[in-house]
Design an enzyme around this catalytic site. Structure first.
Site, PDB file in Angstrom:
ATOM      1  N   SER A 123       6.761  -7.524   0.667  1.00  0.00           N
ATOM      2  CA  SER A 123       7.808  -7.476   1.948  1.00  0.00           C
ATOM      3  C   SER A 123       8.470  -8.179   1.599  1.00  0.00           C
ATOM      4  CB  SER A 123       7.468  -7.633   3.516  1.00  0.00           C
ATOM      5  OG  SER A 123       8.294  -7.483   4.143  1.00  0.00           O
ATOM      6  N   TYR A 147       4.614 -13.186  10.627  1.00  0.00           N
ATOM      7  CA  TYR A 147       3.651 -11.803  10.039  1.00  0.00           C
ATOM      8  C   TYR A 147       4.577 -11.683   8.120  1.00  0.00           C
ATOM      9  CZ  TYR A 147       5.077  -7.243   7.352  1.00  0.00           C
ATOM     10  OH  TYR A 147       4.912  -6.478   5.873  1.00  0.00           O
ATOM     11  N   LYS A 151       2.051 -12.687   4.665  1.00  0.00           N
ATOM     12  CA  LYS A 151       2.851 -12.057   3.369  1.00  0.00           C
ATOM     13  C   LYS A 151       2.837 -12.434   2.288  1.00  0.00           C
ATOM     14  CE  LYS A 151       2.299  -7.853   4.400  1.00  0.00           C
ATOM     15  NZ  LYS A 151       1.412  -6.557   3.621  1.00  0.00           N
TER      16      LYS A 151
END
Length: 336
Positions: A123, A147, A151
């Protein structure tokens, strides 16, 4: 055969179509945490090809081992993970368990099975508040929430794995804001969690499900004062995954690339585009900006172009048109 984790999700299902149409047999796994089995039924309908499927959580090592022993798998595209706006702030352990722990378990299963080709769905979130635009892969990484950190941790683990064993061919794809839907209108975005996607909310307003759209901030240092972000059509993104996979197989070496359109669209531009394609007004209200939001975040996708010839092709109006077709044909998503 290509194993696709999280295959019933938004990006996974569209990528399954691209894989099948380009001749790759697909083995799909998903645990339905934020997806529907109906998506794959429709993938089979669109392509007129079958998809092997197992309901599986990527943290289930025993089931993964059985799957790898039952099928001849050449490569993996790893989409499975969780992302919900706000949730990762209250449930960080769940995010690290799935996005980091699940990736480790999957890689252990791959290693045991001797499968060394893998694409990882990453991402642009890990660029945090980008210091400049467009953002290249060499930009400073500064994930701003659990989040993004999950990642980034997974990326670090994959890099360490390659350093320990150069026989691995791992491609990391950092993509920006997927939008749109398959042009058939049969598959699209159907989140069970709380979406963080302006196109979702614009479509909800156009469909009469919401009275108005909320814009957080109109005082950014941009042309119209609203945030500017890089959006790309989900079918361009799906094509990028299959192009990247072909590169892994032919070149046998990994990479980290951005997948984005390289164009910036403001919040107001997206609203106007939805109004154009629907012929309906999209009322909105302005509220104060969110503290962590970045004024401008646009990808520099030139490395993906130079490595495997990929570039985004669809326009903003095409993204809105295809998304609106999906919404109008499926007002309840996959729930008939």
């Amino acid at each position: 055969m290509i194993l696709v984790t999280g295959a019933c999700g938004y990006i996974g299902s569209h990528t399954c179509i691209e894989l099948l149409e380009r001749g790759y047999p697909v083995l799909a796994i998903d645990n339905y945490a934020n997806s529907s089995r109906e998506a794959l039924f429709r993938v089979e309908e669109i392509t007129d090809k079958g998809v092997a499927f197992h309901q599986c959580d990527i943290r289930d090592r025993m089931l993964l081992n059985r799957i790898f022993s039952d099928y001849s798998i050449d490569g993996v595209i790893h989409f499975a993970g969780i992302k919900a706006s706000g949730e990762y702030l209250s449930e960080p352990l769940r995010y690290f368990s799935v996005n980091v722990g699940g990736t480790v378990t999957l890689m252990q299963a791959l290693s045991d099975a001797g499968v060394k080709h893998m694409l990882y769905s990453s991402s642009a979130n890990m660029y945090g508040q980008a210091e400049s635009a467009p953002v290249s892969e060499s930009a400073r990484l500064s994930a701003a929430n659990p989040y993004g950190r999950s990642k980034l941790m997974a990326e670090v683990i994959l890099a360490d794995l390659v350093r320990a064993d150069p026989n691995w061919s791992i491609g990391v794809l950092r993509y920006f804001n997927p939008a749109g839907a398959h042009p058939s209108g049969r598959i699209g975005e159907d989140p069970k969690d709380i979406p963080n996607n302006i196109m979702f909310y614009a479509a909800q307003v156009a469909a009469g499900e919401l009275d108005k759209l909320t814009i957080f901030g109109d005082d950014y240092p941009t042309e119209d004062g609203t945030q500017v972000s890089d959006y790309l059509h989900v079918m361009d993104l799906a094509r990028g995954h299959v192009d990247a996979l072909a590169y892994l197989f032919t070149q046998g070496k990994g990479f980290t690339v951005n997948l984005g359109s390289g164009k910036g669209y403001s919040v107001l531009e997206i609203i106007r585009a939805f109004e154009r394609v629907t012929g309906l007004p999209i009322p909105y209200e302005i509220k104060s900006r969110k503290v962590a939001d970045t004024p401008v975040c646009i990808a520099n996708p030139s490395l993906a172009t130079s490595l495997f010839g990929w570039k985004a092709e669809h326009t903003l109006d095409e993204m809105c048109t295809d998304y609106w077709r999906w919404v109008t044909m499926n007002p309840n998503g996959y729930k008939e």
